[in-house]
Structures are given as C-alpha cells and as structure tokens.
Design a protein around this motif. Sequence first.
Motif, short mmCIF file in Angstrom:
data_model
loop_
_atom_site.label_atom_id
_atom_site.label_comp_id
_atom_site.label_asym_id
_atom_site.label_seq_id
_atom_site.Cartn_x
_atom_site.Cartn_y
_atom_site.Cartn_z
N ASP A 58 -77.79 51.85 47.71
CA ASP A 58 -78.70 51.73 46.58
C ASP A 58 -78.57 52.90 45.60
N ALA A 244 -76.93 48.75 42.69
CA ALA A 244 -78.34 48.39 42.88
C ALA A 244 -79.11 49.66 43.23
N ARG A 246 -83.03 51.76 43.75
CA ARG A 246 -84.46 51.65 44.03
C ARG A 246 -85.30 52.31 42.95
N GLU A 248 -86.03 53.26 39.07
CA GLU A 248 -85.71 52.71 37.75
C GLU A 248 -85.07 53.76 36.85
N LYS A 267 -79.78 45.32 32.94
CA LYS A 267 -80.48 45.08 34.20
C LYS A 267 -80.83 43.60 34.30
N THR A 270 -84.35 42.23 40.24
CA THR A 270 -84.29 42.83 41.57
C THR A 270 -83.77 41.82 42.60
N ASN A 271 -83.13 42.34 43.64
CA ASN A 271 -82.65 41.48 44.72
C ASN A 271 -83.71 41.34 45.80
N GLY A 274 -85.64 44.40 46.98
CA GLY A 274 -86.44 45.14 46.02
C GLY A 274 -85.66 46.14 45.20
N LEU A 275 -84.32 46.04 45.19
CA LEU A 275 -83.47 46.97 44.45
C LEU A 275 -83.13 46.41 43.07
N HIS A 276 -83.12 47.27 42.06
CA HIS A 276 -82.82 46.86 40.69
C HIS A 276 -81.30 46.78 40.51
N GLU A 277 -80.81 45.60 40.06
CA GLU A 277 -79.37 45.38 39.93
C GLU A 277 -78.92 45.64 38.49
#
Length: 312
Positions: A58, A244, A246, A248, A267, A270-271, A274-277
């Motif tokens: 992450d 990805a 965690r 922001e 962006k 999230t997957n 809960g991770l921002h891709e």
Amino acid sequence: MQLETYISDLLYRYDCITVPEFGAFLTNRVSAKVHDSTHTFYPPKKVLSFNEQLQGNDGLLGNYIAEIEKIPYNTAIVKVSKQVKAIKSYLIQGETIQFKNIGELVLNAEGNIVFNPTNSINYLTTSFGLSHFTSVDVKRETHKHIVEAIEETTPLAFTPEKRSNTNWYKYAAAAVIVLGLGGYFGANYYNNSIETHNQLAQEEANVQLDAKVQEATFFISNPLPAATLSLEKQTGNYHIVAGAFRVEANVDKKIKQLRAKGYKARKIGTNRYGLHEVVYSSFETRTEAQNALYKIRREHNRDAWLLIKKLD
C-alpha cells in the motif's frame, strides 16, 4: 535496517501496517476495564494482531522508510523485500522471530505464521502515561456499625443556658448580617445592570454586522469575469494501476509525480481493502491498455498492472 522499528513507529498513527510479500500488523482498540477479582484498573489500549493474507504493497511502509533514510522509494522497497526473504528463511528453519515492542513470529505445523503480541507497550496515544493500578475495597458498612455502637453507649447531657448581660453582641451580629445582605443584593443588582447593558450592545452590533454582510454579499460593484475551464474526462474500463495507498496525502503526491512525467494520472476510488487506487490512465479497449502497460513497465514501473473495472 531495523524493520520492526519502522513498524512500531507507524503503529502509533495507523491501524494497519502492511509489510509487502509478508503480511499486515493490525490494531484494534479495547476500552478500559476492571478485573473483578483483583480490582485492577486497565486503561484503554490497542491490541495487536497479524494477518498473513494482506501482503499487497500500500506504499505506507515504503514511503516512511524512504523519508526517514533519505533514499528513493524503490530502494526502500528493495531493502524491505530482502529483509522479508531473510525472515521467511529463519521461520522455515524453525526459529522464532522477535520484533521488539511488537511480538513474536513463529511457524506452526501447517506452515502458517503464528503471532504472539507483546504487552509491554500501548500504541494508543490517548492513553499515554496511563498504567494499570489496583484499588482496595471500600468497606463503608464497617464504619457505619462503629458509629451506631458509639451512639448507643454514649450518654446525652443537657446543659442549661447561662444568661449574661452581653446582649449587645446579639444586636451587633444582627447589624453585621443586615449590612452584609444589603451589600450582596446591591452588588447583584449592579452586576445584572452591567450584563443587561452588554447584552443589548452585543445585539445591536450583531444587527449592524448582518447588514454589512448582506451588503457585501448582494451588492458587488466590480464582479470578476466568469472563467470557463475545459477538462478532459477519462473514460474506459481498462485501467493501468500505479499503486494503492491508505493515506490520501500519498495519493495526491503520487498523482502529482505521475502528471509531472506526462501521464494522465488520477484516483479511481478504493478497493475492497479500503486502499485508494491511483492509475496512470484509463482506456476504452484492452488492446490500447496492454500496449500502454508494456511501455510503462519498460520505461517507468515494472510493477504496474492492468485492472478491469467499471466505474460509476
């Protein structure tokens, strides 16, 4: 590189610290409690656990190591990977891995990692400085029985009133009381008058302020010309993933870096973890996406991968 030191630092601020290709250390908040038999009070704390299934990168640990050691991010990831391989080899040989202030790791008969957390440190920052303590029982009923026994055995004696010629003390005391009450009520009246005056002045000031705000809001003498922006909206269900994250803040930093290199980074949500891709770009067809992926892996990031996802 002391990997456990970096993990321990991050556990104070985050609930999930993922070690790529190894697993994730998780924290769960537990409320304060009292032990019924020992009467020991325990403060709130974070309970540690380990999940071997969460091995995706992450970016949190790598970015932190890169920042602390002043090295590139890719170099930090390589160092983590080398230490993970060493840890796995020791575990396979039957050794117990000690992570200072975190806990012990060992392989069981099925080949899975078993984690025994340490209780020597509390990662909940709001409980800093608090420790457990034991309180003795308060035996109130014992004192009550003692008082009742004393009341039953102690005789009561009445002493007749002795009169004297010092009645002027009574009148002096009465005068003092009257003067004190007069001063008290006078001071209250004065304070109430001041408070009423201040309240009226504040209400008048609020009315004037509202009028100024309305005038500034609805009567603009020199309005600025309207600006029209033309933004290119990316479409397509084929996305080349750059990473990805965690946090922001790391997402915004990654997007800024990629756009500086000419990519249409953005962006996409999230997957399931809960991770921002963050993606390099999105494409309408698989062929376009595959061609771009080969180029990105060859020129920029060999860990980039293709995600097929329909966006809302």
